[in-house]
Design an enzyme around this catalytic site. Structure first.
Site, PDB file in Angstrom:
ATOM      1  N   SER A 118       0.866  -1.285  -0.127  1.00  0.00           N
ATOM      2  CA  SER A 118       0.035  -0.030  -0.108  1.00  0.00           C
ATOM      3  C   SER A 118       0.820   1.258  -0.155  1.00  0.00           C
ATOM      4  O   SER A 118       0.371   2.601  -0.076  1.00  0.00           O
ATOM      5  CB  SER A 118      -1.091  -0.007   1.185  1.00  0.00           C
ATOM      6  OG  SER A 118      -0.257  -0.027   2.239  1.00  0.00           O
ATOM      7  N   LYS A 121      -6.162   3.866   8.800  1.00  0.00           N
ATOM      8  CA  LYS A 121      -5.139   4.893   8.138  1.00  0.00           C
ATOM      9  C   LYS A 121      -5.408   6.273   8.299  1.00  0.00           C
ATOM     10  O   LYS A 121      -4.799   7.225   8.353  1.00  0.00           O
ATOM     11  CB  LYS A 121      -4.839   4.291   6.766  1.00  0.00           C
ATOM     12  CG  LYS A 121      -4.270   2.962   6.634  1.00  0.00           C
ATOM     13  CD  LYS A 121      -3.967   2.817   5.089  1.00  0.00           C
ATOM     14  CE  LYS A 121      -3.416   1.336   5.106  1.00  0.00           C
ATOM     15  NZ  LYS A 121      -3.059   0.860   3.388  1.00  0.00           N
TER      16      LYS A 121
END
Length: 792
Positions: free
Chosen positions: A699, A742
């Site tokens: 990611s 996140k």
């Protein structure tokens, strides 16, 4: 009187040398004046015996071998002092000779003159050493006194020896007779045979006899105690047998025996136990009553029966409660987590409808109610289980599975093992005192496995609504219905939960708390809890203002949950308690940053974790961990070299591949990005700080690409921009997971803009409102969209 009892008379006397046949003996010493029977099996010994009987006036020399295992002894293998003996009778049997011989005198063997067909030896007679009569008489009387005591204690002697002693013998013969009869080793008896001084021989025989009597006395004492214990045991067994017969007759007449097992019998009869199981328990009880309490297996059977009857048979908590009341209880105990609360209320609504619509006598079928709470530590997963039980009006029981490696922890041990016990599921039902409690299995992701089995495999049956109606615990050895138990599992990392087990669970994700949520949790729950825990009252401190709570959260905690925040308030209130006691004050004002810094020390965290300034070759990525989201800095340096790519920061294989993919994409599109560097003449170093922490996953691909372009173009990246998404060789930005965690990490760090994959746009609905107010989310499908917004 000489001190050495092993005399060598050959040096002092020179008698006549004689020759006679020799018979070597094994494991026996013959003494003068002793008449005994001997068996002879060796060819040489039988030849010596027959030759002596026919040719030497029945006289023969008898000596003992030093080593009994030697079949054909030589002179060095014999004791040199033996006995001149007379053969009284010979009886021939199959392959051997039986003879009665009588010792006459001691002899000293000088030499072995012949070995075949029989032994012949040269010998001399050993003289009798003269000594005072008074000393011999005194020693003889002492020996006779001990003999009488030995007879009184039941000491057995050989019949010929008894007859000779009763008719009166000389002191020397008395000593020899006793020396032959005592229990001593061969070397010790040989020493007595070689002792020529009569008084010394008498004393030695007396000492051996005294030692024997002490041993005999000890053996008799042990025997008496053993007999007494045996008699007590026999008496107990007889009484218990009669007691069992009496109880049996009373039971046959329909009357209670009032015995030690009557309580168990009543419980088995009165408990709401299924008929098949009751039949089995009655059979075990009858078996226990027949064997009695002294039988080795009785304690195991009794423990088993007591365990089974203590289970809450037929006890079920009612679940027909008001949804409004349940909503109120859940809101009282926990702030936020609306998804979880909604799921619990749905479950209660289903149960209420089933209770309302069921027909008379119909059993309510249970729904697939296996919930699994997954999230970082300290977000309230375990405490929520207690609130759910309170909202449902059920008992709550918790079992921690962290670190267990034995399948028997779930299914129990078989009763054949010593110390066997049921598994944690059965023990939990017993502790809950209900057959339908809220059962929390904590730390499901930390179960181990070894040679004793895999506990997670044993949980497959336990947590399957289609199978747990007949859960098999090895200790109980009969099926147990777990279909009405409301199971809740908790864990931090879903990836470590085995697939088949995960398939049986309804996963509910717990994300980390935002600053706003932490503020409300601290204000409504933690402060009150810690005041009470530290012995303070509300009037001991001035009311803590909202700004003070937010200051503590912002400067002293940085976590997904609230455990660190709870510890911070606990530390603060301990300082307050100390100040109240030491300074004799009634109230302390905590709405002062100077006081807070004095109590808690300087601020541990800055107001933001984003970079201090815009830098070239530095971008901000977002990462997911099992304890919440984190921000990730990507650093890139470009230097003269030979086209080498250097990767540091303890990167995993997937993240290394992301770096290579990002560089390949940039090189292929260098003209479009306006990069004029010759990649063959430079080295590129990519580093992710906090090198001791392992990092992996795809990611960070977008952030790595951005940092590389920034370093190659010498253009700084704005410090308040973050990004997440996997990069491909074509520049596409692919979907990632953990966006909620996140985004919360980005919010904590003070990031204003976050680039996310276009495919994750649908998950923005799960982002907390507080985060959306301060952070702008820009969905992108290709990296060129990011490039244009940052570098154009």
């Amino acid at each position: 009187m000489p001190d050495n009892i092993n005399q060598n008379p050959v040096q002092t006397l020179q008698p006549l040398r004689k020759v006679l046949p020799l018979i070597p003996l094994r494991n026996i010493i013959l003494f003068p004046s002793v008449e005994t029977s001997l068996f002879f099996g060796r060819k040489e010994s039988m030849n010596s015996l027959l030759h002596a009987y026919d040719n030497t006036n029945k006289l023969v020399i008898i000596a003992t071998q030093q080593n009994s295992r030697i079949e054909k002894p030589e002179y060095k293998d014999l004791y040199t002092v033996g006995v001149l003996a007379k053969i009284e009778h010979i009886l021939q049997t199959d392959g051997s000779l039986h003879a009665i011989v009588k010792g006459i005198s001691r002899v000293n063997i000088l030499n072995l003159t012949q070995t075949d067909p029989f032994f012949m030896v040269e010998y001399v007679d050993l003289p009798v050493v003269p000594e005072p009569v008074a000393e011999i008489q005194q020693s003889a009387e002492a020996l006779l006194s001990q003999l009488k005591k030995a007879f009184a204690m039941g000491r057995q002697f050989d019949l010929p020896a008894m007859m000779q002693l009763s008719t009166g013998v000389s002191s020397s013969d008395l000593a020899d007779q006793v020396c032959f009869s005592i229990e001593a080793k061969i070397p010790e008896k040989q020493v007595l045979l070689e002792t020529l001084i009569v008084s010394q021989r008498l004393k030695a025989a007396t000492e051996y006899l005294i030692q024997e009597m002490k041993v005999a006395e000890l053996e008799r004492s042990i025997e008496e105690k053993t007999q007494e214990k045996f008699n007590t045991g026999v008496k107990r067994n007889v009484l218990e047998e009669r007691k069992r017969q009496i109880e049996k007759e009373l039971k046959r007449l329909g009357e209670s025996s009032g015995g030690e097992f009557s309580d168990l019998e009543k419980k088995i009869k009165n408990k709401n136990i299924p008929p098949e199981i009751r039949k089995k328990l009655v059979k075990e009880l009858e078996r226990l009553m027949e064997m009695g309490s002294m039988a080795p297996e009785s304690s195991y059977i009794r423990t088993y029966l007591e365990m089974v009857v203590e289970l809450p048979w037929g006890k079920y908590s009612k679940s027909n409660i008001s949804l409004t009341k349940a909503q109120k209880i859940l809101d009282q105990d926990h702030y936020g987590i609306k998804d979880v609360k909604e799921r619990i209320l749905e479950y209660l609504a289903v149960l209420n409808l089933k209770n309302k619509n069921k027909k008379k006598g119909e059993e309510i079928s249970q729904t697939a109610n296996i919930l699994c709470f997954i999230g970082p530590p300290g977000v309230g997963k375990t405490s929520l289980g207690k609130s759910i039980a309170r909202a449902m009006g059920k008992s709550f029981v918790r079992a921690s599975l962290g670190g267990i490696r034995d399948e028997a922890e779930i299914r129990g041990h078989r009763r054949t093992y010593v110390g066997a016990m049921p598994g944690r599921i059965v023990k939990g039902l017993k502790d809950a005192k209900s057959m339908n409690p809220v059962f929390m299995l904590d730390e499901i992701d930390k179960i181990g496995a070894d040679y004793r089995g895999d506990p997670s495999a044993a949980l497959l049956e336990t947590l399957d609504p289609e199978q747990n109606r007949e859960f098999a615990d090895h200790y109980l050895d009969f099926p147990l219905d777990l279909s009405k138990v409301f199971f809740i599992l908790t864990g931090n990392d879903l990836s470590t939960v085995p697939g088949p087990l995960r398939d049986r669970l309804e996963i509910i994700d717990f994300s980390g708390y935002t600053q706003e949520e932490k503020f409300h949790i601290a204000k409504n729950y933690l402060i009150k809890k810690e005041l009470k825990a530290n012995g303070l009252k509300e009037n001991n401190i001035t009311e803590i203002k909202d700004d003070t709570i937010k200051y503590i959260i912002d400067k002293y905690t940085r976590e997904a949950g609230v455990r660190g925040l709870e510890r911070t308030f606990a530390s603060l209130f301990r300082k307050v308690a100390k100040k109240i006691i030491v300074n004799h004050v009634d109230c302390v004002d905590l709405n002062d940053q100077i006081i807070i810094k004095k109590f808690l020390g300087p601020a541990k965290f800055t107001s933001t974790l984003k970079g201090k300034k815009d830098e070239i070759g530095l971008s901000t990525g977002l990462a997911w961990t099992s304890v919440g989201g984190e921000i990730l800095f990507i650093e890139v340096n470009v230097m003269p070299g030979k086209g080498q790519l250097i990767l540091t920061g303890k990167l995993g294989s997937v993240m290394k591949e992301s770096c290579q993919a990002a560089l390949s994409y940039i090189r292929s599109q260098a003209k479009e990005f306006g990069i004029k560097q010759d990649f063959h003449r430079i080295d590129i170093h990519i580093h992710v700080p906090e090198g001791a922490t392992p990092k992996d996953g795809p990611s960070a691909g977008g952030a790595i690409t951005t940092a590389l372009i920034s370093a190659l173009k010498q253009v700084a990246v704005p410090r308040d921009i973050g990004m997440t998404g996997e990069i491909t060789l074509r520049g596409n930005i692919l979907e990632i997971g953990g966006l909620k965690e996140k985004s919360i990490a980005a919010h904590r760090a003070g990031l204003k803009t976050i680039f996310i994959p276009k495919d994750n746009e649908k998950t923005l609905i799960n982002i907390p409102k507080e985060v959306k107010k301060t952070t702008k989310f820009i969905p992108v499908s290709h990296y060129l969209e990011i490039y244009k917004k940052i570098f154009s």
